[in-house]
Every structure is written in C-alpha cells, then in structure tokens.
Design a protein around this motif. Structure first.
Motif, PDB file in Angstrom:
ATOM      1  N   GLU A   1      13.524 -32.607  14.983  1.00 18.07           N
ATOM      2  CA  GLU A   1      13.807 -31.157  15.635  1.00 18.07           C
ATOM      3  C   GLU A   1      14.728 -31.637  16.831  1.00 18.07           C
ATOM      4  O   GLU A   1      15.323 -31.043  17.256  1.00 18.07           O
ATOM      5  CB  GLU A   1      12.378 -30.328  16.004  1.00 18.07           C
ATOM      6  CG  GLU A   1      11.996 -29.799  14.632  1.00 18.07           C
ATOM      7  CD  GLU A   1      10.752 -28.935  15.204  1.00 18.07           C
ATOM      8  OE1 GLU A   1      10.637 -27.940  14.250  1.00 18.07           O
ATOM      9  OE2 GLU A   1      10.027 -29.486  15.670  1.00 18.07           O
ATOM     10  N   THR A   2      13.952 -32.635  17.704  1.00 18.66           N
ATOM     11  CA  THR A   2      14.393 -32.923  18.945  1.00 18.66           C
ATOM     12  C   THR A   2      15.959 -33.640  18.509  1.00 18.66           C
ATOM     13  O   THR A   2      17.042 -33.314  19.104  1.00 18.66           O
ATOM     14  CB  THR A   2      13.826 -34.168  19.519  1.00 18.66           C
ATOM     15  OG1 THR A   2      12.448 -33.583  19.999  1.00 18.66           O
ATOM     16  CG2 THR A   2      14.405 -34.521  20.798  1.00 18.66           C
ATOM     17  N   SER A   3      16.114 -34.292  17.782  1.00 18.01           N
ATOM     18  CA  SER A   3      17.503 -34.993  17.215  1.00 18.01           C
ATOM     19  C   SER A   3      18.505 -33.876  16.958  1.00 18.01           C
ATOM     20  O   SER A   3      19.604 -33.987  17.429  1.00 18.01           O
ATOM     21  CB  SER A   3      17.238 -35.784  16.145  1.00 18.01           C
ATOM     22  OG  SER A   3      17.078 -35.054  14.846  1.00 18.01           O
ATOM     23  N   ALA A   4      18.066 -32.587  16.524  1.00 19.21           N
ATOM     24  CA  ALA A   4      18.939 -31.645  16.139  1.00 19.21           C
ATOM     25  C   ALA A   4      19.217 -30.843  17.586  1.00 19.21           C
ATOM     26  O   ALA A   4      20.634 -30.696  17.831  1.00 19.21           O
ATOM     27  CB  ALA A   4      18.472 -30.773  15.028  1.00 19.21           C
TER      28      ALA A   4
ATOM     29  N   ASN B   1       0.048 -43.231  22.937  1.00 18.54           N
ATOM     30  CA  ASN B   1       0.446 -42.286  22.044  1.00 18.54           C
ATOM     31  C   ASN B   1       1.403 -41.383  22.683  1.00 18.54           C
ATOM     32  O   ASN B   1       1.540 -41.456  23.785  1.00 18.54           O
ATOM     33  CB  ASN B   1      -0.474 -41.544  21.124  1.00 18.54           C
ATOM     34  CG  ASN B   1      -1.497 -40.688  21.775  1.00 18.54           C
ATOM     35  OD1 ASN B   1      -1.118 -40.138  22.748  1.00 18.54           O
ATOM     36  ND2 ASN B   1      -2.751 -40.917  21.399  1.00 18.54           N
ATOM     37  N   THR B   2       2.323 -40.544  21.879  1.00 16.44           N
ATOM     38  CA  THR B   2       3.234 -39.491  22.694  1.00 16.44           C
ATOM     39  C   THR B   2       2.464 -38.547  23.702  1.00 16.44           C
ATOM     40  O   THR B   2       2.847 -38.336  24.645  1.00 16.44           O
ATOM     41  CB  THR B   2       3.927 -38.872  21.722  1.00 16.44           C
ATOM     42  OG1 THR B   2       4.774 -40.008  20.903  1.00 16.44           O
ATOM     43  CG2 THR B   2       4.936 -37.880  22.384  1.00 16.44           C
ATOM     44  N   THR B   3       1.045 -38.122  22.966  1.00 17.50           N
ATOM     45  CA  THR B   3       0.393 -37.110  24.161  1.00 17.50           C
ATOM     46  C   THR B   3       0.190 -37.809  25.339  1.00 17.50           C
ATOM     47  O   THR B   3       0.078 -37.292  26.423  1.00 17.50           O
ATOM     48  CB  THR B   3      -0.698 -36.498  23.126  1.00 17.50           C
ATOM     49  OG1 THR B   3      -0.235 -36.075  22.121  1.00 17.50           O
ATOM     50  CG2 THR B   3      -1.533 -35.705  24.054  1.00 17.50           C
ATOM     51  N   HIS B   4      -0.341 -38.998  25.223  1.00 15.74           N
ATOM     52  CA  HIS B   4      -0.753 -39.771  26.428  1.00 15.74           C
ATOM     53  C   HIS B   4       0.386 -40.014  27.092  1.00 15.74           C
ATOM     54  O   HIS B   4       0.205 -40.090  28.597  1.00 15.74           O
ATOM     55  CB  HIS B   4      -1.443 -41.084  25.935  1.00 15.74           C
ATOM     56  CG  HIS B   4      -2.040 -41.943  26.801  1.00 15.74           C
ATOM     57  ND1 HIS B   4      -2.461 -43.165  26.635  1.00 15.74           N
ATOM     58  CD2 HIS B   4      -2.565 -41.471  28.347  1.00 15.74           C
ATOM     59  CE1 HIS B   4      -3.125 -43.678  27.961  1.00 15.74           C
ATOM     60  NE2 HIS B   4      -3.064 -42.585  29.019  1.00 15.74           N
ATOM     61  N   ALA B   5       1.487 -40.399  26.683  1.00 15.82           N
ATOM     62  CA  ALA B   5       2.667 -40.436  27.564  1.00 15.82           C
ATOM     63  C   ALA B   5       3.255 -39.215  28.414  1.00 15.82           C
ATOM     64  O   ALA B   5       3.572 -39.326  29.560  1.00 15.82           O
ATOM     65  CB  ALA B   5       4.106 -40.979  26.554  1.00 15.82           C
ATOM     66  N   VAL B   6       2.890 -38.118  27.682  1.00 13.71           N
ATOM     67  CA  VAL B   6       3.187 -36.907  28.423  1.00 13.71           C
ATOM     68  C   VAL B   6       2.107 -36.764  29.755  1.00 13.71           C
ATOM     69  O   VAL B   6       2.755 -36.278  30.574  1.00 13.71           O
ATOM     70  CB  VAL B   6       2.968 -35.634  27.544  1.00 13.71           C
ATOM     71  CG1 VAL B   6       3.070 -34.301  28.428  1.00 13.71           C
ATOM     72  CG2 VAL B   6       4.078 -35.618  26.489  1.00 13.71           C
TER      73      VAL B   6
ATOM     74  N   GLU C   1      14.282 -36.484  28.771  1.00 13.59           N
ATOM     75  CA  GLU C   1      14.745 -35.188  27.836  1.00 13.59           C
ATOM     76  C   GLU C   1      13.772 -35.204  26.634  1.00 13.59           C
ATOM     77  O   GLU C   1      13.445 -34.193  26.182  1.00 13.59           O
ATOM     78  CB  GLU C   1      16.106 -35.323  27.797  1.00 13.59           C
ATOM     79  CG  GLU C   1      16.574 -34.117  27.195  1.00 13.59           C
ATOM     80  CD  GLU C   1      18.095 -34.023  27.121  1.00 13.59           C
ATOM     81  OE1 GLU C   1      18.803 -32.821  27.081  1.00 13.59           O
ATOM     82  OE2 GLU C   1      18.843 -35.094  27.282  1.00 13.59           O
ATOM     83  N   VAL C   2      13.843 -36.467  25.982  1.00 13.81           N
ATOM     84  CA  VAL C   2      13.267 -36.515  24.723  1.00 13.81           C
ATOM     85  C   VAL C   2      11.715 -36.190  24.946  1.00 13.81           C
ATOM     86  O   VAL C   2      10.942 -35.518  23.992  1.00 13.81           O
ATOM     87  CB  VAL C   2      13.250 -37.913  24.043  1.00 13.81           C
ATOM     88  CG1 VAL C   2      12.387 -38.235  22.941  1.00 13.81           C
ATOM     89  CG2 VAL C   2      15.004 -38.069  23.495  1.00 13.81           C
TER      90      VAL C   2
ATOM     91  N   ILE D   1      13.159 -41.438  18.042  1.00 13.95           N
ATOM     92  CA  ILE D   1      12.111 -42.406  17.804  1.00 13.95           C
ATOM     93  C   ILE D   1      12.036 -43.655  18.828  1.00 13.95           C
ATOM     94  O   ILE D   1      11.025 -44.132  19.555  1.00 13.95           O
ATOM     95  CB  ILE D   1      12.029 -42.812  16.641  1.00 13.95           C
ATOM     96  CG1 ILE D   1      11.707 -41.505  15.504  1.00 13.95           C
ATOM     97  CG2 ILE D   1      10.680 -43.708  16.193  1.00 13.95           C
ATOM     98  CD1 ILE D   1      11.511 -41.862  14.134  1.00 13.95           C
ATOM     99  N   THR D   2      13.182 -44.090  19.021  1.00 10.13           N
ATOM    100  CA  THR D   2      13.222 -45.522  19.840  1.00 10.13           C
ATOM    101  C   THR D   2      13.086 -44.859  21.214  1.00 10.13           C
ATOM    102  O   THR D   2      12.272 -45.503  22.088  1.00 10.13           O
ATOM    103  CB  THR D   2      14.719 -46.015  19.808  1.00 10.13           C
ATOM    104  OG1 THR D   2      14.962 -46.316  18.365  1.00 10.13           O
ATOM    105  CG2 THR D   2      14.929 -47.163  20.798  1.00 10.13           C
TER     106      THR D   2
END
Length: 244
Positions: A200-203, A227-232, A187-188, A213-214
């Motif tokens: 924004e995601t936390s809200a 990085n996060t883009t690579h994870a996607v 989901e995150v 972040i964790t």
C-alpha cells in the motif's frame, strides 16, 4: 468485536506525550484507563528471571489482583507458567491461550486454575527486546475470554513497547541516540505507523514494494529496533517522527 477506535487513538496520544512522564507512578496512572478501554482489567511489566531466581524484584509495573504476585513468586510459578515460558521462546506477541504448554500439564494446571480464581483467566503478552535480548514482557489480562480485535491487540503491542521505552529511560538507562532518518525513510515509516502495508505504501509513494521494504529495513537498523512497531516508538521518542 468492532475495534474501539477511541482507545486506539488514546494509545497514539500516549506515544506522543509519554516523554513528559517523569516517574513510574505517572506512567502507571496514565496507562490504567487506556488498558481498561482496550478491554483488559490488569497488567504487568516485568523482566524475566534466571532459572530458580525470583520474579518479584524484576517487576516494573504491576496491577495484578492483590495477592497474586506474592503467590506466583512464592510458588516459583514462572517455571511452570505456559505464558512465561513462551516469552522465553518467541519474540512475537501472543494471546495466552496460544502459548504452548512446554511442561507437564499436571504441573501447570493448578497454577492456571489459581490464576483464574484471582481474575487472570485470559490475556495478551508482548515479549520486549532489551539490550541483551528478549528479557522483558508486558502482559495484559482479564477475568474472561479476551475478545479484542487485531487493531486493539496491535494498539496494546504499541502501548507496551512505548511504556517500556519510557521506563527504561527513567530507570537511568541511556536514551536512544538520535539517528537521522532520510526524508523517504521517515515518509515510509509514517505510512507504516498509519497501518499501511509495504504494498500500500509503494502505491501511495509511487515506488516499488521492494524499495519500501528496504527503507523499513534501514529504519529498523538505524533505530536499533526489533520490528517496525518498535521503530515507530523509537522514532516518536527521539523526534524523528511526528504523527498528526
């Protein structure tokens, strides 16, 4: 310049269908119009050569203007190219004009002048993390000053990582092992793929920013992503994530 939403949507569509591509030629054919719509005229995806070794055998995709790769390789221009040398020094995408000149400018100036004559005046470069480190790069170019929005550059970044991942599999390397993310991690990551910040995601999810972040840290670790883009990209390729 306002973001070209159509071209950005094309990148996400490519991410979803890239695993159906079965050859380097199909990848080249698929990304050419996307690269053009992002505002670039040519591109190259290549490994990085060792000192005094040729670049040409490491090239995976090449739409550079005719004759430039031969000229670049024959003159060993990688050694004086600010863009190429900066790829060795950073893991972050960068505009060509932001690459520091790490060598004597009298050596790089003629090469840059020749590149401009070939229609390679400005561009955007994405260093790519392979199994042994930052060893490849996807570089986009144009014959004029690049005027791309941050979202368009982010889309180019995502496109570069996706193409590299698919070609690595086609090049007989092992695909990423399937690693199950938890529902919350998925989901995150989905919100991160939609461009939402950790705050924004936390809200949106009613959890703390630190928790978001964790979750992202855990996701990158599980997917062995830089990085996060690579994870996607990895999550989409392995079926961990579906974007609708």
């Amino acid at each position: 310049m306002a973001p070209n939403c159509g071209s950005i949507d094309q990148v996400f569509e490519f991410v979803e269908v890239c695993e159906t591509l079965t050859s380097f030629e199909e990848c080249m054919h698929a990304i050419r119009p996307i690269v053009a719509d992002l505002g670039f005229s040519s591109f190259i995806l290549t490994g990085l050569p060792l000192l005094n070794r040729p670049l040409e055998p490491l090239v995976l995709l090449d739409s550079w203007p005719g004759g430039w790769m031969e000229r670049y390789s024959s003159q060993n221009y990688f050694e004086v190219d600010p863009v190429g040398q900066n790829v060795l020094a950073t893991s972050s995408p960068f505009l060509w004009g932001d690459a520091p000149n790490q060598r004597d400018e009298s050596l790089s100036r003629p090469m840059l002048g020749e590149a401009a004559e070939f229609g390679l005046r400005d561009g955007f470069c994405v260093p790519i993390h392979g199994a042994t480190g930052w060893q490849s790069a996807f570089s986009f170019a144009h014959d004029r000053k690049i005027d791309a929005s941050p979202r368009e550059l982010a889309a180019a970044h995502l496109l570069a990582l996706t193409v590299y991942g698919r070609l690595r599999i086609l090049h007989s390397e092992e695909p990423h092992a399937r690693t199950r993310l938890t529902p919350r991690e998925r989901e995150v990551l989905t919100w991160a793929a939609a461009g939402k910040s950790a705050w924004e995601t936390s809200a949106l999810l009613g959890i703390s920013e630190a928790t978001v972040i964790t979750h992202l840290d855990n996701t990158r670790r599980k997917l062995n992503a830089a990085n996060t883009t690579h994870a996607v990209v990895v999550a989409l390729q392995t079926g961990e994530l579906q974007l609708y």
